[in-house]
Each structure stands twice: as C-alpha cells, then as structure tokens.
Enzyme design. Sequence first.
Site, mmCIF file in Angstrom:
data_model
loop_
_atom_site.group_PDB
_atom_site.id
_atom_site.type_symbol
_atom_site.label_atom_id
_atom_site.label_comp_id
_atom_site.label_asym_id
_atom_site.label_seq_id
_atom_site.Cartn_x
_atom_site.Cartn_y
_atom_site.Cartn_z
ATOM 1 N N TYR A 138 0.840 -1.211 0.000
ATOM 2 C CA TYR A 138 0.000 0.000 0.000
ATOM 3 C C TYR A 138 0.868 1.250 0.000
ATOM 4 O O TYR A 138 0.728 2.130 -0.863
ATOM 5 C CB TYR A 138 -0.933 0.008 1.212
ATOM 6 C CG TYR A 138 -1.543 1.357 1.476
ATOM 7 C CD1 TYR A 138 -2.392 1.958 0.541
ATOM 8 C CD2 TYR A 138 -1.251 2.055 2.650
ATOM 9 C CE1 TYR A 138 -2.933 3.215 0.773
ATOM 10 C CE2 TYR A 138 -1.795 3.312 2.892
ATOM 11 C CZ TYR A 138 -2.633 3.888 1.953
ATOM 12 O OH TYR A 138 -3.166 5.148 2.186
ATOM 13 N N LEU A 185 -8.034 2.865 14.756
ATOM 14 C CA LEU A 185 -8.219 2.751 16.202
ATOM 15 C C LEU A 185 -9.481 3.448 16.701
ATOM 16 O O LEU A 185 -10.278 2.841 17.435
ATOM 17 C CB LEU A 185 -6.987 3.305 16.928
ATOM 18 C CG LEU A 185 -7.082 3.315 18.454
ATOM 19 C CD1 LEU A 185 -7.249 1.899 19.001
ATOM 20 C CD2 LEU A 185 -5.854 3.996 19.060
#
Length: 327
Positions: A138, A185
């Site tokens: 990525y 998160l």
Amino acid sequence: MSKYLVTGGAGYVGGVVTAHLLAAGHTVTVLDDLSTGFRAGVPEGAAFVEGRIQEAARWLDSSYDGVLHFAACSQVGESVVNPEKYWRNNVGGSMELLRAMREKDVRTLVFSSTAAVYGEPETVPITEDARTSPTNPYGASKLAVDHMIGGECAAHGLAAVSLRYFNVAGAHGDCGERHDPESHLIPLVLKAALGERESVSVFGDDYPTPDGTCVRDYIHVDDLAEAHLLALDAATPGEHLICNLGNGAGFSVREVVETARKVTGRDIPEVAAARRAGDPAVLVASAERARTRLGWQPRRPELAGIISDAWEFARRTAPSGTAGPGA
C-alpha cells in the site's frame, strides 16, 4: 469559482473534501466506483458519476480546473496478501488519470498520499525530507504515484501537491469513517463503546513511550479538508509540492481509549495483545512545510473534540438498539 473532479469522493476523506469544496462555492463532480465508498456519502450538490479512475477520460474535459485524487485501495493488510490489486488500482489507475488530465488539458492535481511512504522512521517528528522506505505494498503504491506525479510535473508542467496524511479521524456531519473491514483505532474504540465489539485490542504495552503503548498523530478530517483547498491555490505549474499533514503532537493508544471513555460516558474494555510486526513506537508529523507553503494551521487539534465528532457520527450510523442515550 472553479470546477473540480473528485475521484473517490464517495469515501471518507473524499466526501468531506467535496463538502468543503461545495461550501466554498465550487462546482464538483464525484467519480467513484463504490467498491469501498457509499453513494449516500456523496454530499448533496455534487454531481455523481459511477465509474473507475481508469475511465476518467470519459468524463474529464477542459472545463475542469483541477482534480482531487482520493480513489485508491487503502488496506495495509490486504496489500500484503494481494499486492497486485494495489499496483493495478493505485498505480495503474493513477497513470490513466494523469494521461487523461494531459490529454484534456487539466493541469492542476491534489493527490491523497500517506505517511505510510516513510515506513519505520529514523527520527521524529517526520519531515518531508525523511527517507522513504514503505514496509507494505500500500505505502509502496502511493510512493510510486508520487514519483509518477513528479515526472509529470517536470516533463509536462503539471501543477501538483501531494498531501501525506498521518492518522485522520473525526467526522463532518454525515461523513465519517465506515471502512469494511475497519482497522482504524478510533472507530474500533467507538464500536466497543457501542457494544458492537466486546473490547478493543491494545497491541503492545512495552514500547519506549510514557505509558508503553504506541503514539500516533491524529488530525481532524475537517482540518485535512481545509488543507486540500489551500493546496489548490498553492499548486504551481511544473512543481510537485509534497506536504505532511498532522497535528505535530502524538496521542498514545491508552490516551485514545481513556479519552473515548470520557467522551462517550461508557466503559470500553481493553485487552492486551502482542505487538504487531512493523509497528513503530512513535509516528508524529512535522507539518511545518504545510504551514509555510499552504498557510495551513490545524484548528481542531484536541483529541476530545476529534473523538466527540466521531462519536456523534458513530451513534447516528449504529445498528438499531446499540446507540443508546450516549453522553
């Protein structure tokens, strides 16, 4: 006012930037294949075309003043097991977009890049001059596109700005994070607050940080969006400007969890887990270049405010019966 094409504008960041462009009076067309985006995420007032960036030449013409390019596959883990998807979509798609812009004489580009191009940093805060050494396909695909853009600027006079994001969070009205699978998160912590997850995993508690957990630089998505509009104004023919976008301050995993408990008023169980391979202890940006070159300044740097906006979005979009009265 100007006319812009936003690729990937049905996604999280692309949708918020589209909303900011519309609020500034610009005309916007969103191009998105809806593979990860949501039709409902395209702000009202924007034209919408369902399609792939490889086909941008079908809709792009010289009436556009520029392109803001967000369309990309962005799951780190997936890129490790399916790297060819990332080369084909992120790199191949961007190559076709640049070709279409050249042929249609659209000469301004703002590119959604990432801090993943730096890999594990040698020093923090990270500046744009830091060594680039991505640790996954990525990040490598985004770095490849940065190199491609640089060549386009030098050879053909493109005016381009690459914005390397750190940890984007928060929400703008009905535009918020809803990845599938979710790996970020703050949304994971809020899912635990809503009862959609039993707990939140804390990957490593023995890092050389004040509380032993990883420290990351979080930036409100609205601050990020404002940088994109400033980047359009700062883009200079023949120059490829690269700017980091972050608050320049870090928050630990435990700080995020504790702040979310205060914002939501809910218990959020946490479970200790082993360190993840390749997770640096601290990732914090130096955004000095964005301040000096773009005139950009984060206006929403407080973690509680970032999480509060994300919480309001999470409650509005939660499955029936989980949102509760909130705090």
